[in-house]
Write a protein that holds these residues in place. Structure first.
Motif, PDB file in Angstrom:
ATOM      1  N   HIS A  38     -42.083 -55.216   6.910  1.00 26.07           N
ATOM      2  CA  HIS A  38     -42.624 -55.416   8.256  1.00 26.07           C
ATOM      3  C   HIS A  38     -42.492 -56.863   8.722  1.00 26.07           C
ATOM      4  O   HIS A  38     -42.081 -57.117   9.849  1.00 26.07           O
ATOM      5  N   CYS A  39     -42.858 -57.823   7.847  1.00 23.60           N
ATOM      6  CA  CYS A  39     -42.831 -59.230   8.263  1.00 23.60           C
ATOM      7  C   CYS A  39     -41.941 -60.103   7.380  1.00 23.60           C
ATOM      8  O   CYS A  39     -41.716 -61.263   7.696  1.00 23.60           O
ATOM      9  N   GLY A  40     -41.455 -59.575   6.266  1.00 23.76           N
ATOM     10  CA  GLY A  40     -40.567 -60.331   5.386  1.00 23.76           C
ATOM     11  C   GLY A  40     -41.272 -61.191   4.358  1.00 23.76           C
ATOM     12  O   GLY A  40     -40.629 -61.966   3.654  1.00 23.76           O
ATOM     13  N   GLY A  41     -42.584 -61.064   4.254  1.00 16.65           N
ATOM     14  CA  GLY A  41     -43.335 -61.844   3.264  1.00 16.65           C
ATOM     15  C   GLY A  41     -43.008 -61.394   1.849  1.00 16.65           C
ATOM     16  O   GLY A  41     -42.784 -60.216   1.592  1.00 16.65           O
ATOM     17  N   GLY A  42     -42.980 -62.345   0.917  1.00 17.09           N
ATOM     18  CA  GLY A  42     -42.647 -62.044  -0.463  1.00 17.09           C
ATOM     19  C   GLY A  42     -43.829 -61.497  -1.238  1.00 17.09           C
ATOM     20  O   GLY A  42     -44.954 -61.411  -0.737  1.00 17.09           O
ATOM     21  N   LEU A  43     -43.571 -61.149  -2.484  1.00 15.91           N
ATOM     22  CA  LEU A  43     -44.625 -60.618  -3.347  1.00 15.91           C
ATOM     23  C   LEU A  43     -45.734 -61.637  -3.606  1.00 15.91           C
ATOM     24  O   LEU A  43     -46.871 -61.255  -3.860  1.00 15.91           O
ATOM     25  N   ASP A  44     -45.388 -62.924  -3.516  1.00 12.60           N
ATOM     26  CA  ASP A  44     -46.414 -63.942  -3.715  1.00 12.60           C
ATOM     27  C   ASP A  44     -47.440 -63.953  -2.582  1.00 12.60           C
ATOM     28  O   ASP A  44     -48.530 -64.499  -2.725  1.00 12.60           O
ATOM     29  N   GLN A  45     -47.107 -63.316  -1.470  1.00  9.81           N
ATOM     30  CA  GLN A  45     -48.005 -63.236  -0.317  1.00  9.81           C
ATOM     31  C   GLN A  45     -48.603 -61.833  -0.183  1.00  9.81           C
ATOM     32  O   GLN A  45     -49.045 -61.448   0.887  1.00  9.81           O
ATOM     33  N   ALA A  46     -48.587 -61.087  -1.271  1.00  6.33           N
ATOM     34  CA  ALA A  46     -49.108 -59.720  -1.248  1.00  6.33           C
ATOM     35  C   ALA A  46     -50.024 -59.517  -2.442  1.00  6.33           C
ATOM     36  O   ALA A  46     -50.043 -60.316  -3.374  1.00  6.33           O
ATOM     37  N   ARG A  47     -50.754 -58.438  -2.390  1.00 11.72           N
ATOM     38  CA  ARG A  47     -51.596 -58.088  -3.531  1.00 11.72           C
ATOM     39  C   ARG A  47     -51.321 -56.637  -3.900  1.00 11.72           C
ATOM     40  O   ARG A  47     -50.885 -55.847  -3.063  1.00 11.72           O
ATOM     41  N   GLU A  48     -51.565 -56.332  -5.160  1.00 12.59           N
ATOM     42  CA  GLU A  48     -51.404 -54.945  -5.581  1.00 12.59           C
ATOM     43  C   GLU A  48     -52.485 -54.122  -4.907  1.00 12.59           C
ATOM     44  O   GLU A  48     -53.666 -54.459  -4.962  1.00 12.59           O
ATOM     45  N   PHE A  49     -52.065 -53.059  -4.253  1.00 13.67           N
ATOM     46  CA  PHE A  49     -52.981 -52.231  -3.474  1.00 13.67           C
ATOM     47  C   PHE A  49     -53.416 -50.998  -4.258  1.00 13.67           C
ATOM     48  O   PHE A  49     -54.578 -50.666  -4.338  1.00 13.67           O
ATOM     49  N   ARG A  50     -52.422 -50.299  -4.834  1.00 13.72           N
ATOM     50  CA  ARG A  50     -52.721 -49.102  -5.618  1.00 13.72           C
ATOM     51  C   ARG A  50     -51.480 -48.700  -6.403  1.00 13.72           C
ATOM     52  O   ARG A  50     -50.428 -49.319  -6.270  1.00 13.72           O
ATOM     53  N   GLN A  51     -51.605 -47.652  -7.181  1.00 17.06           N
ATOM     54  CA  GLN A  51     -50.492 -47.077  -7.937  1.00 17.06           C
ATOM     55  C   GLN A  51     -50.292 -45.660  -7.427  1.00 17.06           C
ATOM     56  O   GLN A  51     -51.259 -44.913  -7.298  1.00 17.06           O
ATOM     57  N   THR A  52     -49.037 -45.296  -7.123  1.00 19.72           N
ATOM     58  CA  THR A  52     -48.794 -43.932  -6.674  1.00 19.72           C
ATOM     59  C   THR A  52     -49.005 -42.978  -7.837  1.00 19.72           C
ATOM     60  O   THR A  52     -48.721 -43.310  -8.988  1.00 19.72           O
ATOM     61  N   GLN A  53     -49.505 -41.794  -7.530  1.00 17.25           N
ATOM     62  CA  GLN A  53     -49.868 -40.859  -8.577  1.00 17.25           C
ATOM     63  C   GLN A  53     -48.648 -40.238  -9.257  1.00 17.25           C
ATOM     64  O   GLN A  53     -48.553 -40.207 -10.481  1.00 17.25           O
ATOM     65  N   THR A  54     -47.702 -39.748  -8.480  1.00 16.86           N
ATOM     66  CA  THR A  54     -46.564 -39.037  -9.049  1.00 16.86           C
ATOM     67  C   THR A  54     -45.514 -39.979  -9.615  1.00 16.86           C
ATOM     68  O   THR A  54     -45.087 -39.829 -10.750  1.00 16.86           O
ATOM     69  N   SER A  55     -45.086 -40.956  -8.822  1.00 19.13           N
ATOM     70  CA  SER A  55     -44.001 -41.830  -9.266  1.00 19.13           C
ATOM     71  C   SER A  55     -44.477 -43.046 -10.051  1.00 19.13           C
ATOM     72  O   SER A  55     -43.666 -43.750 -10.635  1.00 19.13           O
ATOM     73  N   GLN A  56     -45.773 -43.299 -10.063  1.00 18.05           N
ATOM     74  CA  GLN A  56     -46.355 -44.430 -10.788  1.00 18.05           C
ATOM     75  C   GLN A  56     -45.820 -45.778 -10.312  1.00 18.05           C
ATOM     76  O   GLN A  56     -45.729 -46.730 -11.095  1.00 18.05           O
ATOM     77  N   LEU A  57     -45.460 -45.878  -9.029  1.00 14.41           N
ATOM     78  CA  LEU A  57     -45.009 -47.142  -8.461  1.00 14.41           C
ATOM     79  C   LEU A  57     -46.204 -47.958  -7.995  1.00 14.41           C
ATOM     80  O   LEU A  57     -47.190 -47.408  -7.509  1.00 14.41           O
ATOM     81  N   THR A  58     -46.093 -49.263  -8.097  1.00 15.04           N
ATOM     82  CA  THR A  58     -47.126 -50.141  -7.569  1.00 15.04           C
ATOM     83  C   THR A  58     -46.895 -50.302  -6.077  1.00 15.04           C
ATOM     84  O   THR A  58     -45.784 -50.601  -5.642  1.00 15.04           O
ATOM     85  N   VAL A  59     -47.945 -50.097  -5.304  1.00 16.87           N
ATOM     86  CA  VAL A  59     -47.891 -50.280  -3.849  1.00 16.87           C
ATOM     87  C   VAL A  59     -48.551 -51.615  -3.550  1.00 16.87           C
ATOM     88  O   VAL A  59     -49.633 -51.921  -4.062  1.00 16.87           O
ATOM     89  N   TYR A  60     -47.870 -52.416  -2.724  1.00 12.55           N
ATOM     90  CA  TYR A  60     -48.372 -53.743  -2.378  1.00 12.55           C
ATOM     91  C   TYR A  60     -48.853 -53.759  -0.928  1.00 12.55           C
ATOM     92  O   TYR A  60     -48.319 -53.049  -0.084  1.00 12.55           O
ATOM     93  N   ARG A  61     -49.862 -54.591  -0.654  1.00 18.24           N
ATOM     94  CA  ARG A  61     -50.334 -54.804   0.714  1.00 18.24           C
ATOM     95  C   ARG A  61     -50.077 -56.262   1.064  1.00 18.24           C
ATOM     96  O   ARG A  61     -50.530 -57.178   0.376  1.00 18.24           O
ATOM     97  N   CYS A  62     -49.357 -56.471   2.154  1.00 20.12           N
ATOM     98  CA  CYS A  62     -49.013 -57.806   2.619  1.00 20.12           C
ATOM     99  C   CYS A  62     -50.259 -58.496   3.180  1.00 20.12           C
ATOM    100  O   CYS A  62     -51.025 -57.896   3.933  1.00 20.12           O
TER     101      CYS A  62
END
Length: 145
Positions: A31-55
């Protein structure tokens, strides 16, 4: 006989491979191009077990599959890698589907997206040279010995 190879692949290693090839400049907020250093871990998806980040800038959420053919799908990373491998090798859709444990229509749909992306990325200009070289790989094809 189909071999359940997806159970033998490590999802963490598959995630690293996907990150390297899908996001060579690093995972960023779509959405804005911010890197992972400007995000926090939000949750883990149940099926794919991916980490979802919130900017932290735009409050947008994203994960490893954002802006890829797997966006909005629930593939485990190992399944995604095996699907890409099967498509690039030219394996039949039904065989890939059985191997990774996903429905055939889903694999077919993703395959079409991958092939459409590859078609769009093909160069539009003709080759500049007028001669073509071939190898001798099939020089004896069909000969009886």
């Amino acid at each position: 006989m189909d071999f359940p190879i997806v159970d033998l692949l490590d999802d963490e290693l598959s995630s690293q491979w996907l990150l390297k090839y899908f996001h060579p400049d690093g995972l960023k907020c779509p959405h804005c191009g911010g890197g992972l250093d400007q995000a926090r871990e939000f949750r883990q998806t149940q099926t794919s077990q991916l980490t979802v980040y919130r900017c932290s800038h735009c409050q947008g959420i994203y994960n490893l599959y954002s802006r890829t053919v797997f966006e909005g799908r629930y593939f485990r990373p190992a399944q995604a890698v095996l699907l890409l491998r099967g498509v690039t090798k030219g394996d039949p859709t039904a065989e890939i589907a059985r191997e990774i444990g996903v429905s055939r229509p889903t694999v077919h749909e993703v395959r079409q997206e991958i092939q459409a992306n590859a078609q769009r990325r093909q160069p539009q200009n003709a080759l500049s040279d007028t001669q073509t070289e071939t190898d001798e790989m099939f020089q004896n094809a069909g000969e009886k010995r």
